[in-house]
Design an enzyme around this catalytic site. Structure first.
Site, PDB file in Angstrom:
ATOM      1  N   ASP A 149      48.709  16.558 -40.796  1.00  0.00           N
ATOM      2  CA  ASP A 149      49.378  15.800 -41.847  1.00  0.00           C
ATOM      3  C   ASP A 149      50.285  14.745 -41.236  1.00  0.00           C
ATOM      4  O   ASP A 149      50.773  14.900 -40.110  1.00  0.00           O
ATOM      5  CB  ASP A 149      50.233  16.726 -42.723  1.00  0.00           C
ATOM      6  CG  ASP A 149      49.406  17.691 -43.548  1.00  0.00           C
ATOM      7  OD1 ASP A 149      48.211  17.421 -43.743  1.00  0.00           O
ATOM      8  OD2 ASP A 149      49.970  18.713 -43.991  1.00  0.00           O
ATOM      9  N   LYS A 150      50.536  13.699 -41.998  1.00  0.00           N
ATOM     10  CA  LYS A 150      51.380  12.602 -41.520  1.00  0.00           C
ATOM     11  C   LYS A 150      52.698  13.110 -40.954  1.00  0.00           C
ATOM     12  O   LYS A 150      53.136  12.695 -39.883  1.00  0.00           O
ATOM     13  CB  LYS A 150      51.653  11.625 -42.668  1.00  0.00           C
ATOM     14  CG  LYS A 150      52.616  10.498 -42.310  1.00  0.00           C
ATOM     15  CD  LYS A 150      52.881   9.598 -43.511  1.00  0.00           C
ATOM     16  CE  LYS A 150      53.888   8.504 -43.162  1.00  0.00           C
ATOM     17  NZ  LYS A 150      54.178   7.626 -44.327  1.00  0.00           N
TER      18      LYS A 150
END
Length: 342
Positions: A149-150
């Protein structure tokens, strides 16, 4: 649905909702435009104020459409589908002719997509590796065999040729069931699981939008098997009844679903500190912390999750390779503040 009136040029479309118009704006637009644009792209355009309803900008994709609504959408100039190299700093742990192992910082998106066409890990890898990245992952995902995830930091591997890509992808698809692949994460969670070591076996599926996930019944149409093994390794602010305010948990994945650790830990009542999606209801628990720890927690604006270890078989040599990444500065600051409570 009756056909809406459409007036179009290269960047602008005007539509009028028919008598039977209903439902969410993003879904209605996707249908009205005949599949010309994906719902996810239209959602992003709405959130960017590129859609007017009756002359007023709308930023909520779920806004209801009513008969007679005049809807105007302004489309951006076409994006170059092929990402370019960008001089983004990379922390490289290992590199050879087949692969590269890097530490992805929090805040860096892995590959270009709607809303993040530049400034991604892929752009950084293209700049660093040139044309040597594997093309088997597609134009926008060269070399990518897995993702984070970012706002999750940690170790990642990318393939530099197609043979390595196929070999590594097969290992990730197998999730280590028949090979040496291992992925371990550090997660800082609220409270402490009753069992200091355990397995969370709970299927996951979509939770109302494209990215959010929730635990689903196994018979649900979109339910996907998801298994997380966890162990509590540190406890902070422990009380006489053996409960505590927060814990450091190490998680190993047996499957690799979107947001798996975040959803699973929230499912058992211990969401990750800083998680805006699955831990928002626990935000006020920071008020129970001493002043120093409370200040650090309140300023921690991402899920406290770090992929600290990755192990896999080298696609050419067959050597089992293991890489670890120390906690980034923001996570280390959080851990120091929580440890000071003990």
């Amino acid at each position: 649905m009756s056909d809406p009136f459409k007036q179009a040029d290269d960047t602008r479309k005007v539509l009028t909702a028919g008598e039977d118009a209903a439902g969410r704006l993003d879904a209605w637009l996707a249908d009205a435009l005949g599949g010309e644009y994906s719902r996810s792209r239209l959602k992003a355009l709405i959130e960017q104020s590129a859609v007017l309803v009756n002359g007023t900008a709308v930023t909520e994709p779920k806004r209801k459409v009513h008969p007679g609504d005049a809807i105007e959408i302004t489309l951006p100039e076409p994006e170059d589908p092929e990402p370019k190299g960008e001089d983004i700093p990379l922390e490289v742990l290992y590199e050879d002719n087949d692969l590269i192992v890097v530490v992805k910082p929090a805040g860096l998106v892995v590959h270009p997509a709607a809303g993040n066409w530049t400034g991604t890990l892929v752009n950084a890898l293209i700049h660093h590796c040139g044309t040597s990245l594997s093309g088997i992952g597609g134009v926008r995902r060269p070399g990518i065999v897995h993702r984070l995830d970012k706002e999750t930091s940690g170790v990642m591997v990318a393939a530099k040729n197609d043979a390595a890509h196929r070999h590594l992808s097969a290992q990730f698809a197998d999730h280590g069931r028949s090979g040496p692949l291992e992925r371990a994460y550090q997660a800082v969670v609220w409270g402490r699981p009753k069992q200091l070591r355990g397995t969370i076996d709970a299927a996951l599926g979509r939770a109302g939008d494209r990215t959010k996930r929730a635990v689903k019944r196994e018979e649900s149409e979109d339910a996907r098997e998801a298994i997380t093994h966890y162990e509590v390794v540190e406890r902070y602010g422990e009380k006489p009844d053996a409960t505590c305010l927060a814990s450091l948990v190490e998680c190993e994945l047996e499957t690799g679903r979107t947001h798996q650790i975040r959803v699973h830990m929230a499912h058992i009542g211990h969401p990750l500190i800083g998680d805006p999606e699955y831990g928002a209801a626990f935000k006020t628990k920071a008020n129970l912390l001493p002043e120093r720890a409370r200040a650090v927690v309140n300023s921690f604006h991402r899920q406290a999750l770090h992929a600290f270890m990755l192990q896999f078989e080298h696609p050419t040599t067959g050597e089992v390779m293991r890489f670890e990444a120390h906690a980034p500065d923001d996570l280390e600051t959080l851990l120091v503040a929580l440890r000071a409570m003990n």
